[in-house]
Design a protein around this motif. Structure first.
Motif, mmCIF file in Angstrom:
data_model
loop_
_atom_site.group_PDB
_atom_site.id
_atom_site.type_symbol
_atom_site.label_atom_id
_atom_site.label_comp_id
_atom_site.label_asym_id
_atom_site.label_seq_id
_atom_site.Cartn_x
_atom_site.Cartn_y
_atom_site.Cartn_z
ATOM 1 N N ASP A 13 0.801 -1.220 0.000
ATOM 2 C CA ASP A 13 0.000 0.000 0.000
ATOM 3 C C ASP A 13 0.833 1.270 0.000
ATOM 4 O OD1 ASP A 13 0.815 -0.517 2.689
ATOM 5 O OD2 ASP A 13 -0.719 0.889 3.389
ATOM 6 N N LEU A 43 -1.984 -3.828 5.227
ATOM 7 C CA LEU A 43 -2.853 -3.302 4.179
ATOM 8 C C LEU A 43 -3.986 -2.468 4.789
ATOM 9 C CD1 LEU A 43 -3.076 -6.515 1.967
ATOM 10 C CD2 LEU A 43 -1.546 -4.546 1.691
ATOM 11 N N PRO A 44 -4.517 -1.512 4.042
ATOM 12 C CA PRO A 44 -5.504 -0.600 4.626
ATOM 13 C C PRO A 44 -6.869 -1.228 4.881
ATOM 14 C CG PRO A 44 -5.183 -0.122 2.290
ATOM 15 C CD PRO A 44 -4.133 -1.114 2.672
ATOM 16 N N ASP A 45 -7.241 -2.288 4.152
ATOM 17 C CA ASP A 45 -8.593 -2.845 4.288
ATOM 18 C C ASP A 45 -8.631 -4.208 4.978
ATOM 19 O OD1 ASP A 45 -7.230 -3.877 2.127
ATOM 20 O OD2 ASP A 45 -8.976 -4.034 0.823
ATOM 21 N N THR A 46 -7.549 -4.968 4.889
ATOM 22 C CA THR A 46 -7.492 -6.301 5.499
ATOM 23 C C THR A 46 -6.058 -6.588 5.905
ATOM 24 O OG1 THR A 46 -9.305 -7.117 4.107
ATOM 25 C CG2 THR A 46 -7.922 -8.776 5.143
ATOM 26 N N THR A 67 -2.727 -2.321 -4.232
ATOM 27 C CA THR A 67 -2.455 -1.517 -3.037
ATOM 28 C C THR A 67 -3.375 -1.866 -1.870
ATOM 29 O OG1 THR A 67 -3.911 0.237 -3.874
ATOM 30 C CG2 THR A 67 -1.555 0.414 -4.391
ATOM 31 N N ASN A 68 -4.279 -2.805 -2.071
ATOM 32 C CA ASN A 68 -5.134 -3.251 -0.971
ATOM 33 C C ASN A 68 -5.565 -4.696 -1.230
ATOM 34 O OD1 ASN A 68 -7.654 -3.223 -2.581
ATOM 35 N ND2 ASN A 68 -7.413 -0.993 -2.506
#
Length: 228
Positions: free
Chosen positions: A8, A54-57, A31-32
């Protein structure tokens, strides 16, 4: 060979992608986690470089998800989490290797080549196939002891075929190895590279399997020709 990079951080990711492309890899970059899922489903990746933050998981959750689905793609975890417990957890989750940030790009490249070698069941990096000798680390190819100059795409195509041994590879799999998803290519681009490899290294190096794709020819047949 195709690398799916999941990172990311824009600066880190662009540096890794540029360095790996110089080393001869084809790279698609997510990136995610959601992008990574889509790319892994769409592209025939040979190896994954996975950042954990990572920003989401969390990257480990993504890795566990793939292993539950019996996805065998080799995964190198790239992270700043340096505790021994973190490394053990990553390996137990299904990672094949673990590299800490900050890292040296040459070491990352060497580790990816080692993962590909092990995934192909090979003990050494140097591959001999009849009169053809292939060195992925030095990016050199010889035919009957004489070095043969290959373009970046030709080298990537030869690597894909050699690591696959004699498995049949579809045209789409070869396209992914050479171009990934980010490049628009002519419909006959892969066939042009196949033609050039046959011309440079031997007409029987690559065999056409009608209706299915291509595979590596038998070592004894490299000079005998074969289907175009």
């Amino acid at each position: 060979m195709h690398v799916l990079l999941i990172e990311d951080d824009t600066l880190v990711g662009s540096g890794i992608r540029s360095g790996l492309e110089v080393a001869g890899f084809t790279v698609d970059w997510a990136t995610n986690a959601e992008q990574a899922r889509l790319l892994l489903a769409a592209v025939d990746s040979d190896v994954v470089v996975l950042d954990l933050g990572l920003p989401d998981t969390d990257g480990l959750a993504l890795l566990r998800e793939w292993r539950r689905q019996d996805n065998p793609v080799p995964v190198l975890v790239l992270t700043a989490r340096d505790a021994v417990a973190d490394r053990v957890t990553g390996l137990q989750a299904g990672a094949d290797d673990y590299l800490l940030k900050p890292f040296d790009l040459d070491e990352l490249t060497a580790r990816l080549q080692a993962l590909l070698r092990r995934a192909a069941g090979r003990a050494t990096s140097l591959i001999e196939h009849g009169p053809v000798c292939f060195d992925p680390a030095g990016r050199q190819v010889w035919r009957d002891g004489r070095e043969v100059e290959l373009t970046r795409r030709e080298f990537a195509l030869l690597a894909k075929l050699l690591y696959a041994r004699r498995a049949i590879l579809s045209l789409e799999q070869l396209k992914d190895a050479l171009y990934g998803l980010d490049t628009d290519v002519e419909s006959n681009a892969v066939n042009v590279h196949i033609y050039n490899l046959r011309r440079k290294l031997g007409p029987g190096l690559i065999r056409t399997v009608r209706g299915l794709g291509y595979r590596l020819g038998e070592p004894a047949d490299i000079d005998r020709g074969g289907p175009a």
